[in-house]
Design a protein around this motif. Structure first.
Motif: not given
Length: 192
Positions: A130-147
């Motif tokens: 689940s650490s990878g789950l949280l990491c991937a979801a959080s990073m997707m939000l960060i990348v989407l926001a910057n995009l």
């Protein structure tokens, strides 16, 4: 919104500090117990491994948020601004695809881990996945926001190849230097 993000960053930093402290205590305690008393704590290895995994993935989230991951921007820095923007959009879309694969794989491993348990402590191994789950979801939000910031042309958008994107530390120390070159930041430090 910025206050919420700041609080979340502080929370992640706190969780990382706790994970590091627990990991260090487990490893150091086990070393002392083995060499001094010829014994050890069997659970210390599992706990330290779990803390290490969480520490790495939480750190990856913070590093992305602060634009601290390594990147080579030699080609992008030489491109004209519209081409840099296009490269940034393409690279963000590729990152989102990679993060989607990471999220999907972590979700699959989390589901498997619900029925698989650690050897010594008996916790579900889903805690680790689940650490990878949280990491991937959080990073997707960060990348989407910057995009989104890149697409709408927001001044806070991080576009690889821009002088501002290459120097995250300079902006943390001198928030008014957005778009400044390394030389002007250095000159500002020297003149103060």
């Amino acid at each position: 919104m910025k206050q919420l993000v700041s609080r979340l960053e502080s929370l992640v930093e706190g969780l990382m500090a706790v994970a590091l402290a627990v990991m260090a205590a487990c490893v150091f305690g086990n070393v002392v117990l083995r060499y001094v008393f010829n014994t050890g704590i069997a659970a210390a290895e599992e706990i330290s491994r779990l803390m290490f995994v969480w520490l790495i993935f939480l750190g990856a989230i913070l590093a992305l948020r602060r634009n601290a991951h390594l990147g080579v921007e030699l080609v992008q820095a030489r491109l004209p601004k519209p081409a840099r923007k296009a490269c940034a959009v393409i690279s963000h879309l590729l990152m989102l695809y990679g993060l989607w694969l990471f999220l999907y794989g972590s979700w699959t491993q989390t589901l498997i881990g619900l029925h698989t348990f650690s050897t010594v402590l008996g916790y579900p191994t889903a805690f680790m996945a689940s650490s990878g789950l949280l990491c991937a979801a959080s990073m997707m939000l960060i990348v989407l926001a910057n995009l989104w910031r890149i697409v709408i042309g927001h001044p806070d958008a991080i576009v690889p190849g821009n002088a501002a994107a290459a120097m995250p530390q300079a902006h943390a120390e001198h928030p008014g230097t957005h778009g400044a070159t390394a030389e002007t930041v250095y000159e500002q430090k020297v003149t103060k």
